[in-house]
Design an enzyme around this catalytic site. Structure first.
Site, PDB file in Angstrom:
ATOM      1  CG  HIS A  59      -1.948  -1.065   1.212  1.00 44.59           C
ATOM      2  ND1 HIS A  59      -2.331  -1.767   2.343  1.00 44.59           N
ATOM      3  CD2 HIS A  59      -2.696  -1.556   0.192  1.00 44.59           C
ATOM      4  CE1 HIS A  59      -3.276  -2.642   2.012  1.00 44.59           C
ATOM      5  NE2 HIS A  59      -3.508  -2.533   0.725  1.00 44.59           N
ATOM      6  CD  GLU A  62      -0.395  -0.013   4.878  1.00 43.14           C
ATOM      7  OE1 GLU A  62       0.225  -1.072   4.686  1.00 43.14           O
ATOM      8  OE2 GLU A  62      -1.606   0.033   5.165  1.00 43.14           O
ATOM      9  CG  HIS A 209       0.191  -4.550   5.163  1.00 46.31           C
ATOM     10  ND1 HIS A 209      -0.419  -3.992   4.069  1.00 46.31           N
ATOM     11  CD2 HIS A 209       0.539  -5.811   4.796  1.00 46.31           C
ATOM     12  CE1 HIS A 209      -0.447  -4.867   3.074  1.00 46.31           C
ATOM     13  NE2 HIS A 209       0.130  -5.982   3.493  1.00 46.31           N
ATOM     14  CD  GLU A 270      -1.865  -4.416   9.283  1.00 47.00           C
ATOM     15  OE1 GLU A 270      -1.397  -3.263   9.186  1.00 47.00           O
ATOM     16  OE2 GLU A 270      -2.614  -4.928   8.432  1.00 47.00           O
TER      17      GLU A 270
END
Length: 304
Positions: A59, A62, A209, A270
């Site tokens: 992404h 990110e 992420h 994450e």
């Protein structure tokens, strides 16, 4: 100008290539190209049979995860060169016990859009696409590739379900986030990562992420052998929680496809907390938590 405003995808790509030039035992290959023709560089290091794969920045906003994984790779390479340790483990043990592959920047075009660093015509096209989701701030909310596909919703693992879920949320066309593409692997970036993975024999993968300091470890009810045990080890090393992926986000991601296709341990990490893009001021803290996690992942692969 803030430090964030001065960063470009080209800097990440140049740093990646420089690592291969600086360390003769580090390999570099191009596994594919982005929509705008940017090389998707992949580093490799190690002599062991167990292969581990890490990727980051599926992404665009990110992009801090690219800096995170490159910092670890560079520290590891330096420790190999000097005979030192990485996160308390002799680097030579990891080097001769595993082979690590790293694609630090899967979405270079999206990164530049999120940072307002893409060429004017690309920024204009992205701004037009962003009108499909007016609630998403532009450009900092941009997660997609240059043509508005969310790369981590473009893999063949419950892709139809992901499309239905996103349509129910009002996302049915290209935009800054959550568009699944016209078909699985319709984006060149996700296709490149897919093809590269199919060509290798990865025992364990980590997809980086941001958001939540949590590790997601399985796809649906599919529980690969040793996956939960290793996940708990990664959680203990980092202080992150080990959790199931929320249903609304549980399909068509890279980790999902890897688990479905190979039934081997795969994790979405994450890193960090807050609103994307996370500020560079979080990077040091993220590294302190993830250097032990990444080392634990390599050690775990040696045991599989």
């Amino acid at each position: 100008m803030s430090m964030e405003e001065s960063i470009r995808a080209a800097d990440i790509l140049a740093r990646t290539a420089r690592l291969a030039a600086d360390y003769p035992f580090v390999g570099l290959q191009t596994i594919g190209y982005s929509v705008l023709g940017r090389a998707l560089f992949t580093l490799s290091m190690g002599r062991g049979a167990p292969q581990v794969y890490i990727n980051a920045t599926h992404h665009g906003n990110e992009w801090i995860t690219s800096l995170l994984v490159l910092r670890y790779f560079e520290a590891y390479a330096k420790a190999v060169q000097t005979g030192g340790d990485i996160a308390g483990t002799p680097a030579s043990d990891l080097f001769y016990g595993t082979t690590l592959f790293l694609t630090p920047l899967v979405d270079p075009d999206g990164m530049d859009i999120a940072l307002s660093q893409a060429p004017p015509d690309v920024m204009a096209a992205a701004r037009q696409l962003s009108l499909t989701q007016p609630a998403v701030p532009f450009p900092q909310g941009w997660k997609a590739n240059a043509t508005g596909t969310d790369l981590n919703l473009n893999y063949p693992a419950g892709w139809d379900t992901a499309r239905e879920l996103k349509a129910a949320q009002g996302v049915t066309e290209p935009g800054p986030r959550d568009y699944v593409g016209t078909a699985p692997l319709s984006a060149p970036e996700s296709r490149a990562v897919y093809d590269f993975t199919r060509a290798k024999d990865f025992r364990l993968i980590l997809a980086y992420h941001t958001q939540g300091e949590v590790i997601y470890w399985r796809y649906g009810t599919q529980d690969p052998p040793d996956a939960e045990r290793i996940g708990r080890r990664l959680a203990a090393a980092s202080g992150y929680a080990l959790e199931d992926t929320p249903y609304q986000s549980a399909f068509a991601g890279y980790k999902d496809w890897f688990i479905q296709a190979f039934n081997r341990p795969g994790y979405t990490v994450e890193a960090g907390r807050g609103q994307n893009p996370l500020p560079l001021s979080q990077l040091d803290n993220m590294y302190e938590k993830n250097a032990p996690l990444l080392t634990a992942a390599l050690l775990s692969a040696m045991e599989l």
